[in-house]
Design a protein around this motif. Structure first.
Motif, short mmCIF file in Angstrom:
data_model
loop_
_atom_site.label_atom_id
_atom_site.label_comp_id
_atom_site.label_asym_id
_atom_site.label_seq_id
_atom_site.Cartn_x
_atom_site.Cartn_y
_atom_site.Cartn_z
N GLU A 4 -31.00 -52.87 -50.21
CA GLU A 4 -30.25 -52.09 -51.17
C GLU A 4 -29.83 -52.56 -52.34
O GLU A 4 -30.31 -52.08 -53.59
CB GLU A 4 -29.04 -51.23 -50.45
N PRO B 149 -29.39 -54.58 -43.81
CA PRO B 149 -30.16 -53.58 -44.59
C PRO B 149 -29.32 -53.63 -45.93
O PRO B 149 -30.08 -53.01 -47.07
CB PRO B 149 -29.88 -52.31 -43.93
N MET B 150 -28.15 -53.97 -46.22
CA MET B 150 -27.40 -53.83 -47.38
C MET B 150 -28.11 -54.68 -48.60
O MET B 150 -28.10 -54.40 -49.80
CB MET B 150 -26.07 -54.18 -47.49
N ARG C 73 -32.90 -53.26 -54.43
CA ARG C 73 -33.50 -51.90 -55.12
C ARG C 73 -32.26 -51.87 -56.29
O ARG C 73 -32.65 -51.40 -57.35
CB ARG C 73 -33.41 -50.75 -54.09
N LEU C 74 -31.24 -52.22 -56.24
CA LEU C 74 -30.38 -51.79 -57.16
C LEU C 74 -30.33 -52.66 -58.31
O LEU C 74 -30.42 -52.38 -59.52
CB LEU C 74 -28.71 -51.58 -56.66
N ILE C 75 -30.53 -54.00 -58.14
CA ILE C 75 -30.41 -54.73 -59.09
C ILE C 75 -31.30 -56.00 -58.99
O ILE C 75 -32.19 -56.28 -60.21
CB ILE C 75 -28.99 -55.57 -59.37
N LEU D 294 -19.28 -55.38 -57.52
CA LEU D 294 -18.28 -54.65 -56.60
C LEU D 294 -18.81 -54.64 -55.21
O LEU D 294 -18.07 -54.83 -54.44
CB LEU D 294 -17.72 -53.59 -57.42
N HIS D 295 -20.18 -54.29 -55.18
CA HIS D 295 -20.57 -54.03 -53.96
C HIS D 295 -20.54 -55.35 -53.09
O HIS D 295 -20.44 -55.41 -51.96
CB HIS D 295 -21.91 -53.49 -54.01
N HIS E 57 -21.50 -57.39 -35.98
CA HIS E 57 -21.46 -55.87 -36.43
C HIS E 57 -21.38 -56.09 -37.99
O HIS E 57 -22.53 -55.22 -38.52
CB HIS E 57 -20.27 -55.18 -36.36
N TRP E 58 -20.77 -56.96 -38.61
CA TRP E 58 -21.26 -57.14 -40.25
C TRP E 58 -22.46 -57.60 -40.49
O TRP E 58 -22.89 -57.19 -41.42
CB TRP E 58 -19.88 -58.25 -40.65
N ARG F 233 -17.23 -56.00 -51.94
CA ARG F 233 -16.65 -55.29 -50.91
C ARG F 233 -17.27 -55.94 -49.76
O ARG F 233 -16.54 -56.26 -48.70
CB ARG F 233 -17.07 -53.94 -50.93
N ASP G 169 -25.16 -56.97 -38.95
CA ASP G 169 -26.10 -55.83 -38.48
C ASP G 169 -25.97 -54.74 -39.97
O ASP G 169 -26.83 -54.43 -40.25
CB ASP G 169 -25.67 -55.07 -37.49
N HIS G 170 -24.78 -54.69 -40.43
CA HIS G 170 -24.62 -53.78 -41.54
C HIS G 170 -24.95 -54.33 -42.68
O HIS G 170 -25.56 -53.63 -43.53
CB HIS G 170 -23.09 -53.45 -41.56
N THR H 142 -15.13 -58.20 -46.34
CA THR H 142 -15.28 -58.11 -44.86
C THR H 142 -15.34 -59.62 -44.46
O THR H 142 -14.75 -60.14 -43.10
CB THR H 142 -16.57 -57.36 -44.68
#
Lengths: 423, 133, 214, 555
Positions: free
Chosen positions: D370, D366-367, D373-375, D314-315, D359-360, D318, D362-363, D322
């Protein structure tokens, strides 16, 4: 004196003005009171398992950057009722090829096995349906009933995916009972009793009186138990019996309507039960800091009721916190494979939990309770617990802050959205 | 203590009755429109091939057997554990420690044996059914 | 080009055993800190259809390829669009009057067939046929999927020389199908002032949302 | 080595096998005698100077005799070969008798020919002598006729189901028809549990059926059965023409529509000899790389979901939302882009959209940490994938794996770098290959890892492209395409690997034959090969890690 007996005697004295010891109908009143207690427990299960399902979905929603059910009732709190009613209105299908008696009986066993655990859960200082002297053994035995139910469901459906689910659940639940039994053995060693109330009474209200912070072995035993309990509750990462991406839905694949609901009901109630067992066995149960159980028992009237309510609340808070952890784990981890599941159990959890039993035993024999070494150990473990909490909080904060700046640039608004704000 | 077990019995009965009542009440609420399609077994939308009642791979039984040994052993250890504190307080620590260590040793030996023989590893070679006893 | 596969390394079993435990614990911990952090972040879903800040139609970019509409007052019936359409979902018929002017008989677009590829709108030289931002197209029968743009008999085919200005996109469809995509909406829950971020685009509840009941 | 040189070598080694060398085509073809095909193929594959280990595509073309022509009609079977090591390739053609088209199989030389030949048998009725299991692949087993024959007439009904929309509309609603079910002809293996996985199974990524023979949890064999999503897009292309096919290519790969668009546009532009303006090329690259990221997000996310972790999926959904929003601004649609045109793109990208992309990114960067780390670094996840379903480099080439699946096995081949198209040579990016971080080279984790790292490479390209995008027109007007008779094979590097379009034109507005080469089709063929000994849960991981999607297989 059992609380049910207590209430029955009270009733007989005040309503029938008879002496419970000699009155011929005492057993009847007692039976009725037990029945009422069971219904109360059922109501508790229902209003707990139901909202737990809602809470789980809301938390899962937030974890996954979505909202979750929020339409039925204010903020969707009645979602579980709607689901229940919906399932009630669904047709009850039995596959033509199924083994009908087995298929129909399975939900009863699953539900009964789950419900039976409630008998010995110590909710409050005096609130337990039956304080069995073999409480822990009873818990281990009665939860095994669920396995029988799942196996019956899997076999009786005569569906191959269901069969996979049933056989997986049998292998899994049976295996993980070993480490969970060993971990609880550590608790029994420290408590010196099998009674659930006795285990709580052996701990105290303050964290350093809890079994989990008694020594390093207990600290590890808690996590071992918690892992095994998750496995016994068929939760991710051990949800192999109902792995929807592998065996579609596992043992409950052929069930529909209310029968299906009882499986889910049992599953959600099971989360709560295992959280409750962890809470009373390791986290001090209902113990109120600063007041001993004897003092509570000595109070009278409303004061007594107040203490009971407080103890009940403390227990619920602890158990609910663990429920939250279980939910969070579920939405974090992927699922193990069958062989890895078995290896995790037999090669890691079983030997380690045996080691913990040994460690606890040796410490029990060598370190006298209340001595200097004991105090140091307890202090160190509480410190360790605090450190874990602190480190995770800092880590969470950092993770959040990394995203914040860029999010503002991208979306033009702030990322911060506290958990209590329900969209 | 007998009373406590009556409570347990009545609790279990009540829970079964509750399930029964819920299902029975549902009969008045739910539709009943049977059809051959609905009564068919689910196999991902295709016609099921044969019955599911089938000799399943015996690996599972092996774990079940190991479990029974372990579980019986643990059940026997519990009483010893329950009195451990008292005995230690009474100065008979060595006795209870020896007892539980003995119990554990049997289990460790069993586990080591099973582990060493490789029975805990999921045998991933395809033993053809013709090789099965 | 084809690399040699290195033999697998067999690690020390004891180190592997404890390494597994360590990694299992630490990676689970890491994962849980990530999921925990999401409890403090803004959910990204919008509550379509009834609790959005503004109708979803207005959130879509101008370029969006929604339902087709044709402004017949600008249509010269050149049939380019019908010829371009790979599916043949546009059917145009005209008839000739004795006085020389041509008159529309039919101008139908079958939304059940249309795949919203945009080739027809590109082919239109007079900005008559265009995509709208309308996308809520569900109807109760297959026949209703066909939108019939000829609203009255005797509608003349436009002359390329003097075309009236294009009517606003979406207005023709809205007039043609009353209530089309204009379902009752509830106002979005107001954004609490707690967040210091710049407020979302002003005028969240526009005239599109007359009965905005909380 | 050029095709002419290859022809020299073939003529020298197998005298008399080459009937004709069609050098005037854009992609020159060697026409062989059908009875010498195997001999030549074996030579081409095994000769150390040629090493054509990769069979790219097998295409059947029906060429009935024209009414006014003297030449007899026939069925062509065209083989596209390629050598990754020597970077050359050639096309072979055999002309078969139309009444009794028989040719020897090459499925033992290149395993991926197995399915290609079945498809050719299914759709054109060509019999491949010696094929191990020549059955229909895409059409139902009891279908009558071969749809890609030029004289094929569609039946009015199939099992009582009307086959045209007009009939359905006329009748109001479809007649009650008992659903057709899959009947397998293969004999069950004694002592094994036999069950269907799919078409309605959460892990099959679309409607695909696997017939499993299992011994408990362990698979004896998994046989894929496809065709549930067969829409006959190749046939449609022959009917709707060059322009009209563009939106249909969106439907071939619904997660990477930009690449099928691009491949089609490249093929037709080559046929037409159209130059694309520079700004349009940048628009294409930006849109393509965004699309690649979106596709990889779905792929890696759904792999995690197949393994039981729902949250990462789901992340990524998301983040993909975008991208979809940006795509909507660029081309007006979120999934079926239909963005490219012959000679450019349908719309220019405006500066505001470029800002949004920046912008996307840049966001998003780092995601990705993450997400790791999550999976990606999760021990359970790693253990579920590492060492599972290992594909050796040689197997990967022989089975025709392409794209990330091929690179994960260690073969550093990226069409963007190695057979450059568009403006990719202007960008600096790495070709990621498997690095066996946790297990063996070419295992499921490597395939997953490759996709994640490819996302990072795409971000690099995006940043460069956005910085360098020139001013200018984004489209040149191209008249309605009507290329002269010719043949071309154009390929792009899609998210599922090489996305190739083999187009045969005949001087009309409609392609004579359009053939789509997709990554998922060949990826499916290896599943049967890899499945013995896997566990049920590994099969799920294998399917997920190969990133197959049903419409790409069935088209």
């Amino acid at each position: 004196m059992n609380i049910i007996q207590h209430v029955a005697n009270l009733l007989i004295r005040s309503v029938f003005h008879a002496d419970p010891a000699s009155w011929p109908w005492t057993w009847l009143v007692q039976a009725v009171v037990i029945g009422i207690a069971a219904f109360l427990a059922f109501a508790f299960v229902a209003i707990f398992a139901g909202p737990v399902s809602w809470i789980e979905r809301r938390i899962a929603g937030r974890i996954q950057s979505r909202i979750g059910p929020n339409r039925v009732g204010p903020q969707g709190v009645l979602q579980w009722l709607a689901d229940g009613v919906k399932c009630w209105l669904k047709e009850d299908l039995v596959p033509a090829a199924a083994d009908r008696p087995l298929f129909l009986a399975a939900p009863y066993l699953v539900f009964t096995g789950m419900f039976g655990a409630f008998v010995v859960l110590p909710f409050g200082a005096q609130v337990v349906a039956a304080d069995l002297n073999v409480g822990i053994l009873y818990l281990l035995a009665i939860t095994s009933l669920v396995v029988v139910g799942l196996l019956m469901a899997g076999w009786g459906s005569n569906s191959k995916w269901a069969l996979f689910g049933g056989v997986r659940s049998a292998a899994q639940l049976v295996s993980y009972e070993v480490p969970s039994a060993f971990s609880l053995l550590c608790v029994v060693l420290l408590a010196g009793t099998l009674s659930t109330q006795g285990i709580v009474a052996a701990q105290g209200g303050w964290p350093w009186d809890w079994f989990i912070f008694r020594n390093p072995f207990m600290f590890a035993a808690f996590f071992l138990y918690f892992t095994a309990a998750i496995a016994e509750g068929n939760r991710t990462p051990f949800d192999l019996p109902e792995a929807e991406s592998e065996i579609v839905a596992g043992y409950n694949i052929e069930y529909s309507g209310m029968r299906f609901l009882f499986f889910l009901f049992a599953e959600w109630a099971n989360i709560w039960i295992m959280a409750a067992i962890s809470a009373f066995a390791f986290l001090g149960g209902w113990q109120i800091p600063g007041i001993a159980p004897e003092q509570i028992a000595a109070t009278k009237g409303w004061e007594f009721v107040g203490w009971q309510a407080l103890s009940w609340t403390i227990f619920l808070v602890k158990a609910t916190f663990l429920v939250f952890v279980v939910i969070q784990i579920r939405w974090t981890l992927p699922r193990l494979r069958v062989d890895q599941l078995m290896i995790t159990c037999w090669k890691y959890l079983v030997p380690l939990s045996m080691l913990m039993v040994l460690g606890v035993l040796v410490l029990l024999a060598l370190v006298p309770e209340g001595g200097g070494a004991d105090t140091i150990l307890r202090g160190a473990m509480v410190g360790l617990g605090l450190a874990v909490v602190l480190v995770s909080a800092l880590r969470v904060r950092r993770t959040f802050r990394v995203d914040r700046e860029h999010y503002r640039e991208m979306e033009g608004r702030d990322l911060w959205y506290p958990p209590y704000r329900l969209p | 203590m007998g009373f406590e077990f009556v409570v347990v019995l009545l609790f279990l009965t009540t829970s079964a009755v509750i399930v029964g009542i819920a299902l029975w009440l549902g009969r008045f609420l739910r539709p009943r429109l049977p059809s051959a399609e609905k009564a068919s077994t689910y196999e991902c939308g295709e016609r099921p091939i044969g019955s599911a009642w089938f000799n399943f791979n015996p690996r599972f039984y092996l774990f079940a057997l190991v479990f029974i040994v372990f579980d019986a052993e643990i059940a026997l250890t519990y009483p010893a554990a329950a009195v451990a504190r008292r005995w230690i307080a009474e100065g008979r620590a060595w006795l209870v420690v020896a007892e539980i260590v003995l119990f554990l040793a049997i289990l460790v030996a069993a586990l080591a044996y099973v582990w060493g023989k490789g029975e805990l590893d999921w045998n991933r070679d395809l033993a053809g059914p013709e090789e099965m006893p | 080009m084809v690399p040699a596969v290195p033999p697998p390394v067999r690690p020390n079993p004891v180190r592997a055993y404890f390494g597994n435990i360590r990694r299992a614990v630490s990676s689970t911990f890491e994962g849980m800190t990530v999921t925990m952090s999401w409890l403090f972040r803004r959910p990204s879903t919008i509550q379509y259809p009834d609790r959005t800040e503004k109708p979803v139609r207005e959130m879509l970019p101008e370029t969006y390829r929604g339902l087709l509409e044709v402004d017949l007052s600008r249509c010269t019936a050149c049939l380019l669009c019908a010829k371009t359409c790979p599916l043949g979902c546009i059917s145009i018929e005209t008839c000739k009057h004795p006085d020389g002017a041509r008159e529309f008989q039919t101008f139908d677009i079958d939304n059940g067939l249309c795949m919203f590829c945009g080739l027809c709108a590109e082919a239109c030289n007079f900005d008559a046929l265009a995509h709208t931002r309308e996308f809520e197209a569900s109807v109760s029968s297959a026949e209703q999927l066909t939108v019939r743009f000829v609203d009255r008999p005797g509608r003349l085919v436009a002359k390329a020389k003097d075309l009236p200005p294009r009517r606003p996109r979406g207005s023709i469809l809205a007039a043609l199908i009353p209530g089309f995509g204009r379902r009752r909406r509830r106002a979005a829950p107001p954004e609490p002032p707690a967040s210091p971020a710049p407020a979302p685009a002003a005028g969240a509840e526009g005239p599109e949302n007359p009965e905005g009941t909380a | 080595m050029t095709p002419a040189e290859i022809r020299e070598r073939v003529s020298a080694a197998c005298p008399g096998a080459v009937e004709e060398f069609q050098a005037d085509l854009l992609d020159p073809v060697l026409r062989l005698r059908p009875d010498r095909l195997r001999e030549v193929c074996r030579f081409l594959r095994d000769d150390p100077g040629l090493r054509l280990h990769y069979l790219r595509l097998v295409t059947g073309i029906d060429r009935p005799a024209a009414a006014d022509s003297e030449t007899p009609g026939g069925i062509d079977v065209v083989y596209h070969l390629w050598s990754y090591e020597l970077r050359h390739g050639c096309q072979l053609r055999v002309r078969l008798d139309r009444a009794n088209p028989v040719v020897e199989t090459v499925s033992d030389l290149w395993p991926d020919a197995n399915w290609y030949e079945r498809e050719c048998f299914d759709l054109l009725g060509v019999t491949f002598a010696g094929h191990p299991g020549l059955t229909r692949l895409l059409m139902p087993a009891d279908w009558v006729g071969h749809p890609l024959r030029k004289d094929y007439a569609r039946p009015e009904r199939y099992h009582g189901l009307p086959t045209s929309r007009a009939t359905v509309l006329a009748e109001g609603r479809a007649a009650e028809v008992a659903p057709a079910m899959h009947d397998t002809k293969a004999q069950p293996i004694e002592g094994y549990l036999r069950l269907n996985m799919g078409p309605h199974h959460p892990a099959t990524h679309g409607v695909i059926n696997f017939l499993l023979e299992t011994d408990g949890e362990i698979l004896k064999k998994a046989t894929p059965d496809v065709g549930y999503l067969h829409r006959g897009i190749e046939k449609l292309a022959e009917q709707v023409g060059y322009v009209g096919t563009m939106p249909y290519t969106d439907r071939v790969d619904y997660l990477g529509a930009m690449f099928t668009n691009h491949g089609w546009a490249l093929a037709v532009e080559k046929l037409l000899g159209v130059e694309v303006p520079r700004r349009a090329e940048f628009c294409r690259v930006i849109a393509s790389e965004l699309n690649r990221i979106a596709s990889h997000l779905i792929s890696t996310g759904s792999l995690a979901m197949d393994l039981g972790a729902f949250t990462p999926f789901l992340h990524w959904i998301r983040e993909r939302e975008t991208i979809n929003d940006i795509m909507e601004r660029i081309c007006g649609a979120r999934l079926t882009y239909n963005y490219l045109r012959f000679g450019g793109v349908s719309r220019d990208i405006d500066p505001e959209t470029l800002d949004k992309i920046k912008h996307w990114i840049d966001h998003f960067e780092p995601m990705m940490d993450e997400f790791d780390r999550l999976i990606s670094s999760n021990e359970i996840f790693v253990r579920r994938l590492a060492g599972v379903a290992v594909i050796s480099p040689a197997d990967a080439i022989a089975y025709g794996l392409v794209g990330p699946n091929l690179r994960a096995s260690g073969v550093a081949w990226d069409t963007r770098r190695d057979e450059p198209y568009s403006i990719y040579p202007e960008f600096a990016f790495d070709v990621v290959t498997g690095r066996a971080v946790h297990g063996t080279l070419g295992d499921a984790y490597d395939r997953y890892d490759c996709r994640l790292r490819e996302i990072k490479e795409s971000l690099k390209i995006l940043r460069q492209a956005m910085a360098a995008i020139p001013e200018g027109e984004a489209r040149v007007k191209v008249p309605r395409p009507k290329p002269a008779a010719n043949e071309v094979y154009a390929r792009v590097e899609g998210p599922r690997g090489e996305c190739g379009f083999y187009v045969v034109s005949d001087g009309t507005e409609k392609p004579y034959r359009a053939r789509f080469r997709t990554g998922s089709f060949t990826a499916m063929t290896i599943i049967e090969h890899l499945s013995p000994g896997l566990m049920l849960a590994d099969l799920v991981a294998l399917i997920g890690s190969l990133d197959v999607i049903a419409p790409e297989i069935d088209r």
